[in-house]
Design a protein around this motif. Structure first.
Motif, short mmCIF file in Angstrom:
data_model
loop_
_atom_site.label_atom_id
_atom_site.label_comp_id
_atom_site.label_asym_id
_atom_site.label_seq_id
_atom_site.Cartn_x
_atom_site.Cartn_y
_atom_site.Cartn_z
N ASP A 18 -11.29 -48.40 -14.52
CA ASP A 18 -11.56 -48.98 -13.22
C ASP A 18 -10.25 -49.34 -12.54
O ASP A 18 -9.28 -49.69 -13.19
CB ASP A 18 -12.43 -50.22 -13.38
CG ASP A 18 -13.27 -50.49 -12.14
OD1 ASP A 18 -14.11 -51.37 -12.22
OD2 ASP A 18 -13.07 -49.82 -11.12
N HIS A 19 -10.21 -49.30 -11.20
CA HIS A 19 -8.98 -49.60 -10.48
C HIS A 19 -8.76 -51.10 -10.30
O HIS A 19 -7.68 -51.52 -9.94
CB HIS A 19 -8.96 -48.89 -9.13
CG HIS A 19 -10.04 -49.32 -8.21
ND1 HIS A 19 -11.35 -48.94 -8.36
CD2 HIS A 19 -10.02 -50.14 -7.13
CE1 HIS A 19 -12.09 -49.48 -7.41
NE2 HIS A 19 -11.32 -50.21 -6.66
N TYR A 20 -9.76 -51.90 -10.51
CA TYR A 20 -9.59 -53.35 -10.55
C TYR A 20 -10.57 -53.93 -11.55
O TYR A 20 -11.56 -53.31 -11.90
CB TYR A 20 -9.75 -54.01 -9.17
CG TYR A 20 -11.13 -53.88 -8.56
CD1 TYR A 20 -12.10 -54.84 -8.81
CD2 TYR A 20 -11.45 -52.81 -7.75
CE1 TYR A 20 -13.37 -54.72 -8.26
CE2 TYR A 20 -12.71 -52.69 -7.20
CZ TYR A 20 -13.66 -53.64 -7.45
OH TYR A 20 -14.90 -53.53 -6.91
N ASN A 21 -10.28 -55.11 -12.05
CA ASN A 21 -11.09 -55.69 -13.12
C ASN A 21 -12.07 -56.75 -12.65
O ASN A 21 -13.10 -56.93 -13.26
CB ASN A 21 -10.16 -56.32 -14.17
CG ASN A 21 -9.16 -55.33 -14.69
OD1 ASN A 21 -7.99 -55.44 -14.41
ND2 ASN A 21 -9.61 -54.33 -15.40
N ARG A 22 -11.72 -57.46 -11.60
CA ARG A 22 -12.59 -58.51 -11.08
C ARG A 22 -12.53 -58.48 -9.56
O ARG A 22 -11.64 -57.89 -8.96
CB ARG A 22 -12.12 -59.89 -11.55
CG ARG A 22 -12.42 -60.18 -12.98
CD ARG A 22 -12.35 -61.67 -13.25
NE ARG A 22 -10.98 -62.09 -13.53
CZ ARG A 22 -10.66 -63.36 -13.74
NH1 ARG A 22 -11.56 -64.30 -13.67
NH2 ARG A 22 -9.41 -63.69 -14.01
N SER A 23 -13.46 -59.19 -8.95
CA SER A 23 -13.42 -59.35 -7.51
C SER A 23 -13.64 -60.81 -7.17
O SER A 23 -14.19 -61.58 -7.97
CB SER A 23 -14.48 -58.47 -6.84
OG SER A 23 -15.77 -58.84 -7.28
N ASN A 24 -13.16 -61.18 -5.99
CA ASN A 24 -13.27 -62.56 -5.53
C ASN A 24 -13.29 -62.55 -4.01
O ASN A 24 -12.65 -61.71 -3.39
CB ASN A 24 -12.06 -63.37 -6.02
CG ASN A 24 -12.15 -64.82 -5.63
OD1 ASN A 24 -13.07 -65.51 -6.03
ND2 ASN A 24 -11.19 -65.28 -4.85
N ALA A 25 -14.02 -63.45 -3.41
CA ALA A 25 -14.04 -63.58 -1.96
C ALA A 25 -12.88 -64.46 -1.54
O ALA A 25 -13.00 -65.68 -1.48
CB ALA A 25 -15.37 -64.15 -1.49
N GLY A 26 -11.72 -63.86 -1.29
CA GLY A 26 -10.53 -64.59 -0.88
C GLY A 26 -9.36 -64.40 -1.83
O GLY A 26 -9.48 -63.80 -2.89
N ASP A 27 -8.22 -64.92 -1.41
CA ASP A 27 -6.97 -64.84 -2.18
C ASP A 27 -7.12 -65.62 -3.49
O ASP A 27 -7.48 -66.79 -3.48
CB ASP A 27 -5.86 -65.45 -1.33
CG ASP A 27 -4.48 -65.34 -1.94
OD1 ASP A 27 -4.36 -65.14 -3.17
OD2 ASP A 27 -3.50 -65.50 -1.19
N PRO A 28 -6.83 -64.99 -4.64
CA PRO A 28 -6.99 -65.66 -5.93
C PRO A 28 -5.84 -66.59 -6.31
O PRO A 28 -5.97 -67.37 -7.24
CB PRO A 28 -7.06 -64.50 -6.91
CG PRO A 28 -6.17 -63.46 -6.29
CD PRO A 28 -6.42 -63.59 -4.81
N THR A 29 -4.71 -66.50 -5.59
CA THR A 29 -3.52 -67.26 -5.95
C THR A 29 -3.78 -68.76 -5.96
O THR A 29 -4.21 -69.33 -4.98
CB THR A 29 -2.36 -66.94 -4.99
OG1 THR A 29 -2.18 -65.53 -4.93
CG2 THR A 29 -1.07 -67.60 -5.45
N GLY A 30 -3.55 -69.38 -7.10
CA GLY A 30 -3.75 -70.80 -7.27
C GLY A 30 -5.20 -71.20 -7.48
O GLY A 30 -5.50 -72.37 -7.68
N VAL A 31 -6.12 -70.23 -7.46
CA VAL A 31 -7.54 -70.52 -7.57
C VAL A 31 -8.15 -69.94 -8.85
O VAL A 31 -8.91 -70.60 -9.53
CB VAL A 31 -8.31 -69.94 -6.35
CG1 VAL A 31 -9.80 -70.20 -6.46
CG2 VAL A 31 -7.75 -70.50 -5.05
#
Length: 65
Positions: A18-31
């Motif tokens: 897969d080209h990515y492992n997870r998804s998130n609604a928004g920037d993951p930095t610091g979260v």
């Protein structure tokens, strides 16, 4: 196809193919804390791909595709 358990609670993904492992609604930095260095995450709000340089929440860097 092999499915790998995703500790984040998201849908399972096939990490080797897969080209990515997870998804998130928004920037993951610091979260979101990466599960391993090199993990990729797709920001579904902005269509941006991130990669973890380490295993702390601040280690995400945006990839230019």
């Amino acid at each position: 196809m092999t499915f790998v358990a995703d500790k984040s609670g998201n849908s399972p993904t096939d990490k080797p193919f897969d080209h990515y492992n997870r998804s998130n609604a928004g920037d993951p930095t610091g979260v979101i804390t990466p599960q391993y260095a090199g993990e990729r995450l797709l920001d579904t709000t902005n269509g941006t791909l991130y990669q973890a340089l380490g295993v702390v929440a601040g280690s995400w860097v945006q990839l230019t595709v």
